[in-house]
Scaffold this motif. Structure first.
Motif, PDB file in Angstrom:
ATOM      1  N   ASP A 243       0.608  33.126   4.337  1.00 58.30           N
ATOM      2  CA  ASP A 243       1.719  34.049   4.084  1.00 58.30           C
ATOM      3  C   ASP A 243       3.041  33.360   4.428  1.00 58.30           C
ATOM      4  O   ASP A 243       3.168  32.695   5.454  1.00 58.30           O
ATOM      5  CB  ASP A 243       1.568  35.318   4.925  1.00 58.30           C
ATOM      6  N   GLY A 244       3.993  33.587   3.546  1.00 59.06           N
ATOM      7  CA  GLY A 244       5.320  33.024   3.790  1.00 59.06           C
ATOM      8  C   GLY A 244       6.211  34.004   4.554  1.00 59.06           C
ATOM      9  O   GLY A 244       6.015  35.219   4.502  1.00 59.06           O
ATOM     10  N   GLU A 245       7.183  33.461   5.243  1.00 60.42           N
ATOM     11  CA  GLU A 245       8.134  34.274   6.009  1.00 60.42           C
ATOM     12  C   GLU A 245       9.560  33.822   5.699  1.00 60.42           C
ATOM     13  O   GLU A 245       9.844  32.631   5.688  1.00 60.42           O
ATOM     14  CB  GLU A 245       7.880  34.142   7.517  1.00 60.42           C
ATOM     15  N   ILE A 246      10.396  34.796   5.463  1.00 59.73           N
ATOM     16  CA  ILE A 246      11.820  34.514   5.205  1.00 59.73           C
ATOM     17  C   ILE A 246      12.645  35.305   6.200  1.00 59.73           C
ATOM     18  O   ILE A 246      12.462  36.522   6.342  1.00 59.73           O
ATOM     19  CB  ILE A 246      12.215  34.903   3.770  1.00 59.73           C
ATOM     20  N   LEU A 247      13.554  34.596   6.894  1.00 60.18           N
ATOM     21  CA  LEU A 247      14.424  35.224   7.880  1.00 60.18           C
ATOM     22  C   LEU A 247      15.869  35.051   7.434  1.00 60.18           C
ATOM     23  O   LEU A 247      16.303  33.946   7.137  1.00 60.18           O
ATOM     24  CB  LEU A 247      14.253  34.569   9.252  1.00 60.18           C
ATOM     25  N   ILE A 248      16.577  36.169   7.399  1.00 58.59           N
ATOM     26  CA  ILE A 248      18.015  36.142   7.091  1.00 58.59           C
ATOM     27  C   ILE A 248      18.742  36.737   8.284  1.00 58.59           C
ATOM     28  O   ILE A 248      18.465  37.866   8.685  1.00 58.59           O
ATOM     29  CB  ILE A 248      18.338  36.944   5.819  1.00 58.59           C
TER      30      ILE A 248
END
Length: 605
Positions: free
Chosen positions: A499-504
């Motif tokens: 699973d990928g994770e994106i943090l903004i």
């Protein structure tokens, strides 16, 4: 506007210094030339004037000496014709008459004596007797008188040595002798009448005569013997010399002679009947401006004139250069970038014209600079709009692909959600044509995009958006985060096993607005990261725009300046971190600024 620093060069002299120096040197040269010319002219005139004055003075002195001698000659005539001639020598009246004449002239006469042809003393006034060792008839003057009875004979000054007096004093006299007829009873014989003139009376007459500061007068006999000289004693002692021997050959007139290395003018006047010559001597140095006092006076006058000329030159140079100096100060302010500075206009017509020209030039520079700024802004906006226009079509194409895919897979409810999110996305994208929106709208915009992509890639990645309350109303560039998130999804996570994770995340750091986009995707090598900023030939693939990173970075720099933009750090299999730095400026402040600029443009129109 970038300030151009002048090259360091050897500064020349100021205009004021140059004008003052040139004027002063010119004045000095003129003063020297005029001074030399006047010096020569005045020296010549002074010499002529002194020569004329000396001639006049010599004539007056000659008359005085001549008058003095004529009085002696009259006395001699009175003695001879009124007393001695045709009068018996034995008559006592002769002595009384001689005594009377002596008493009337005793201030200038020392002795009066009458001698026979044999040298016998017949009569003498005052009463005197011959010295025992003197034989009168053997004296040269006595014999010469008997030989030339028709003439008066004048001797040179000498000490009276014939008569014996009780005072034992040595008196200087000039003897005047003449031949006379002596009557004794019925016989008549030759005799000699002698008058001793006191030398002091003649000396007193000539002592008061001077020719200028250093000139003098002396008297010589026809054979060159000195009768009178102001330095007679020094000449007799040999300490001083005189050119009297050569002067005896001079005729009446003026001469220029050099004696003992000294140039001098000599004036000669003959004394009537005696054959004596009156010599006036004036050194050339005493007849010109060459004396020490005169030189000092000339130097003082030259220095005074030079000082006055320097003061006048300084005043003139100041009047000329002050407006130029003020104009220079104004130009210096223009060089420093103060194009609205007031330019000093004054002085002569040329300087005023130059000042007005510089003023017009400064105004023209301001207009040109404003035109350049306007042109630059227009170009920047055009480039910005072009870059921004590249984003919307690609995103729209990709989103439509997603909707088509959902419909094809009979996921109508999800398709509806996507369409709804797409509507909200484009509502923010349009933003009434604005390029700057709030951080709140930018985060809402990327949230809608992530919602659409999350529905497309279920179970492929998750995302988190973090922000502080104090950044929500800050100004942000529109469509800045979406292309970067798109790249993170398509190039960083699509081919991941897990699973990928994106943090903004958005926060304020060191007075700047900082955005962080971080994923745990495949990552990139350093050369791949560098290619994202430099590769302009990159062709977008079917997935993702392919122009996101470079596009966003150029848009930030165009709008906010070169100090802001993207910084990417990435490692293979470790993920990618993108940092965005923007100036921390409230959104409302930018809106007010743009409103003011639009007002100026409308006013100008």
């Amino acid at each position: 506007m970038r300030k151009i620093k002048p090259k360091k060069t050897n500064q020349g002299k100021s205009i004021r210094y140059s004008i003052f120096t040139y004027f002063t040197v010119t004045a000095l040269v003129a003063i020297v030339l005029i001074g030399l010319s006047l010096y020569e002219r005045f020296s010549s005139q002074l010499t002529e004037a002194i020569q004329k004055e000396n001639q006049i003075l010599m004539t007056q002195v000659n008359r005085s000496v001549d008058s003095y001698l004529r009085n002696i000659m009259k006395l001699s005539d009175a003695l001879y014709y009124g007393v001695v001639k045709n009068t018996d020598i034995s008559n006592d009246l002769i002595f009384d008459k001689m005594k009377l004449l002596y008493d009337n002239n005793d201030d200038s006469v020392e002795n009066i004596a009458l001698f026979s042809r044999d040298g016998e003393l017949l009569k003498a006034v005052p009463a005197a007797r011959l010295k025992s060792n003197v034989e009168v008839k053997e004296e040269g003057w006595f014999q010469e008188t008997l030989e030339k009875t028709e003439n008066l004979h004048f001797s040179t000054p000498h000490v009276q040595y014939i008569f014996d007096n009780m005072e034992n004093q040595y008196r200087w006299v000039i003897s005047v002798s003449r031949g006379v007829e002596v009557t004794e009873g019925a016989s008549v014989s030759q005799g000699v009448l002698l008058i001793d003139i006191r030398y002091s009376s003649l000396e007193q007459l000539l002592n008061s005569v001077t020719l200028g500061d250093s000139g003098y007068v002396y008297l010589i006999s026809n054979d060159g013997q000195i009768i009178y000289h102001p330095k007679a004693q020094l000449i007799d002692s040999g300490r001083v010399q005189e050119n009297h021997r050569e002067a005896a050959a001079y005729r009446d007139g003026s001469y220029e002679e050099r004696f003992q290395g000294e140039l001098r003018y000599v004036t000669v006047k003959s004394v009537g009947y005696t054959g004596w010559k009156l010599i006036g001597v004036t050194p050339v140095q005493g007849m010109s401006f060459s004396g020490i006092k005169t030189r000092l006076f000339i130097i003082f006058v030259v220095v005074l004139i030079l000082f006055i000329m320097a003061a006048i030159n300084y005043y003139i140079s100041s009047k000329i250069t002050n407006p130029i100096h003020q104009l220079e100060e104004s130009v210096r302010e223009l060089e420093e970038g103060k194009l609205d500075a007031e330019v000093a206009i004054g002085g002569s017509y040329e300087i005023q014209h130059l000042g007005r020209s510089i003023t017009n030039m400064a105004r023209q520079i301001q207009v040109l600079m404003q035109d350049i700024v306007t042109e630059h802004e227009s170009k920047r906006k055009s480039e910005f709009d072009t870059l921004q226009s590249q984003i919307n079509p690609h995103f729209l194409y990709n989103t439509l692909d997603i909707i088509v895919w959902m419909i094809e897979n009979e996921k109508k409810s999800e398709a509806v959600k996507v369409v709804t999110a797409l509507a909200r996305f484009f509502r923010i994208s349009l933003s009434k044509g604005k390029s700057i929106i709030t951080v709140r709208d930018e985060l809402e915009h990327v949230r809608n995009y992530l919602m659409i992509q999350h529905m497309r890639f279920k179970n492929k990645f998750s995302y988190t958006i973090e922000s502080e309350d104090d950044v929500m109303e800050m100004a942000s560039l529109k469509l800045m985060l979406q292309p970067l998130v798109e790249n993170a999804i398509y190039h960083g996570m699509e081919f991941m096993d897990g699973d990928g994770e994106i943090l903004i995340r958005v926060a304020l750091e060191a007075g700047e607005l900082c955005f962080l986009i971080q994923d745990n995707g495949l990552g990139m090598r350093p050369e791949q990261v560098e290619a994202l900023f430099t590769d302009t030939s990159h062709v977008p693939s079917g997935r993702g725009s392919g122009i996101g990173v470079r596009n966003v970075n150029e848009r930030i720099k165009l709008y906010f300046g070169e100090a802001y933009g993207l910084r990417i750090t990435s490692e293979p299999d470790e993920g990618t971190k993108i940092q965005i730095r923007l100036p921390a400026v409230p959104y409302q402040e930018i809106m007010d600024q743009e409103k003011g600029e639009r007002g100026k443009e409308h006013g100008a129109v």
